[in-house]
Write a protein that holds these residues in place. Structure first.
Motif, PDB file in Angstrom:
ATOM      1  N   ARG A  64     -23.834  45.976   9.423  1.00  0.00           N
ATOM      2  CA  ARG A  64     -23.581  45.126  10.801  1.00  0.00           C
ATOM      3  C   ARG A  64     -25.022  44.125  11.029  1.00  0.00           C
ATOM      4  O   ARG A  64     -23.953  43.193  11.182  1.00  0.00           O
ATOM      5  N   GLU A  65     -25.523  44.453  11.096  1.00  0.00           N
ATOM      6  CA  GLU A  65     -26.557  43.512  11.602  1.00  0.00           C
ATOM      7  C   GLU A  65     -26.673  42.747  10.442  1.00  0.00           C
ATOM      8  O   GLU A  65     -27.357  41.266  10.682  1.00  0.00           O
ATOM      9  N   ALA A  68     -23.998  40.403  10.256  1.00  0.00           N
ATOM     10  CA  ALA A  68     -24.207  39.317  11.189  1.00  0.00           C
ATOM     11  C   ALA A  68     -25.174  38.216  10.668  1.00  0.00           C
ATOM     12  O   ALA A  68     -24.658  36.650  10.998  1.00  0.00           O
ATOM     13  N   GLY A 200     -18.204  41.354  16.021  1.00  0.00           N
ATOM     14  CA  GLY A 200     -19.353  39.953  16.593  1.00  0.00           C
ATOM     15  C   GLY A 200     -19.032  38.761  15.249  1.00  0.00           C
ATOM     16  O   GLY A 200     -19.822  37.678  16.046  1.00  0.00           O
ATOM     17  N   ASP A 203     -17.994  35.013  16.102  1.00  0.00           N
ATOM     18  CA  ASP A 203     -18.974  35.220  17.725  1.00  0.00           C
ATOM     19  C   ASP A 203     -20.256  34.191  16.533  1.00  0.00           C
ATOM     20  O   ASP A 203     -21.033  33.220  16.808  1.00  0.00           O
ATOM     21  N   GLU A 204     -20.867  34.880  15.684  1.00  0.00           N
ATOM     22  CA  GLU A 204     -22.394  34.519  14.980  1.00  0.00           C
ATOM     23  C   GLU A 204     -21.832  33.010  14.460  1.00  0.00           C
ATOM     24  O   GLU A 204     -22.768  32.158  14.663  1.00  0.00           O
TER      25      GLU A 204
END
Length: 308
Positions: A64-65, A68, A200, A203-204
Motif C-alpha cells: 500500500r505504501e 501511495a 488514500g 488524496d496522495e
C-alpha cells in the motif's frame, strides 16, 4: 534498443527535459543517445523493481505504501511541469500528432451503436463537454507520461519506495488528469483497482498535483476533469468490443472491460459530474453483463487482482 516512429525522439525529449531542464529526479537520467543508431542509454535504477511485479507476487496489502508513492510521483510530475509547455516546445519542438479527442468522439458513437446502446441526448452533450475539457486543459496542462501504469513505476522493495517513472515513449503535454486515470480505472494489468479514495491514493495524487496546479483544489473543476479522463479511457477500451465478443467465455479481458466501464461511471458519480454519461456507461456495462454471463461478476473485493 530499437524504436519505431517518433517514440525514441519523444522518450529522449521527455527524459532530458525532466532531468536536465527542470532538474527533477522523477525519472532515469539519459547517459547517452544516438537516435540514428536506435540507441538510448539510461541511468540504471536498480535495485528498484516494477511495482506491479511486487503486487502480483505479494498482494496489494503488502505494498500500500508503494502504491501511495506511485500516486504521489504522478502528481509530482504534473505539478513540476505545469507552466513549462512553451519551454518544452521551444527546446524540443515536438507537436501533437492529431486531435485524438475529436477522433474519439466519432469512434465512440460507432462503437456504442455496435454494442446496441447509442450515445444520444444529454449523454452525448456531456461527452462533448468532457472531450472539450481534455482537448483544452487550460491550467491543467502538464507533461504526462502517456502510459501511467504501475508497471512503469519502479520502487525499492523494502524501505522508502523512492519511486521513479519510466517509459515516456508516449509522453507529451496534455491534461494532467489523464495520468490519474490508472488510480481509478483498471489498466491492462488489473481486473480492478478498487476504491482509490478509501485506499488514500486519490488524496496522495491530488495533494501532490495541487502544489503546482492550485486549481486541483477546486472540487467542481477537478471532479469534472477526472470524470472526463476516466470516461475517455473507457471509450478507448470500448473499441475492443468486437475482439472481446469473439473470445471464449471466461476470458479475463471481458471481466476487466465491464469493470472499466463501471469504475469510470462510479468515479463520475462520486464527483457529481456527467451524470447522464455515467448512466450510459452503466447501461453499456449492464448490456455486456447480459451478453457475456461469464462477465457478470462482482469485483468489489478484488482490487489489484492480475488479469490473466
Amino acid at each position: 534498443m530499437t524504436f519505431e516512429g517518433r517514440r525514441p525522439q519523444t522518450e529522449l525529449a521527455a527524459l532530458r527535459f525532466l532531468s536536465e531542464d527542470l532538474g527533477l529526479s522523477l525519472t532515469p537520467r539519459v547517459i547517452t543517445a544516438d537516435l540514428s543508431a536506435g540507441l538510448l542509454v539510461l541511468e540504471d535504477l536498480a535495485p528498484r523493481v516494477p511495482l506491479d511485479q511486487l503486487i502480483c507476487r505479494d498482494g496489494v496489502e503488502a505494498h500500500r505504501e508503494r502504491l501511495a508513492a506511485f500516486a504521489r510521483v504522478l502528481g509530482e510530475l504534473g505539478a513540476a511541469t505545469a507552466g513549462h509547455e512553451a519551454k518544452y516546445r521551444e527546446r524540443y519542438g515536438l507537436l501533437d500528432d492529431s486531435d485524438r479527442f475529436a477522433a474519439l468522439w466519432a469512434r465512440a458513437h460507432q462503437d456504442a451503436a455496435a454494442v446496441g446502446v447509442p450515445i444520444a441526448g444529454r449523454a452525448a452533450s456531456e461527452l462533448s463537454a468532457a472531450l472539450d475539457e481534455l482537448r483544452t486543459p487550460g491550467l491543467f496542462l502538464t507533461l504526462g507520461n502517456g502510459d501511467a501504469e504501475s508497471n512503469n513505476c519502479l520502487v525499492h522493495e523494502s524501505g522508502p519506495a523512492d519511486a521513479r517513472l519510466i517509459d515516456f515513449e508516449a509522453a507529451g503535454y496534455g491534461h494532467a488528469l489523464l495520468d490519474a486515470v490508472c488510480l481509478y480505472v483498471p489498466g491492462p494489468r488489473w481486473l480492478s483497482v478498487g476504491d482509490p479514495v478509501a485506499a488514500g491514493l486519490a488524496d496522495e495524487y491530488r495533494r501532490a498535483l495541487a502544489r503546482g496546479v492550485p486549481e486541483a483544489q477546486d472540487d467542481r473543476r477537478y471532479g469534472f476533469a477526472l470524470a472526463a479522463a476516466c470516461a475517455s479511457w473507457a471509450l478507448l477500451r470500448l473499441q475492443r468490443f468486437g475482439l472481446l465478443d469473439e473470445r471464449a467465455p471466461g476470458d479475463h479481458s471481458r471481466l476487466q472491460f465491464v469493470e472499466t466501464l463501471e469504475s469510470a461511471a462510479r468515479t463520475a458519480t462520486a464527483h457529481d459530474a456527467v451524470p447522464a454519461l455515467a448512466g450510459w456507461l452503466r447501461q453499456v456495462a449492464d448490456t455486456l453483463r447480459r451478453r457475456w454471463p461469464d462477465a457478470d461478476v462482482d469485483l468489489s473485493d478484488r482490487a489489484y487482482a492480475p488479469r490473466r
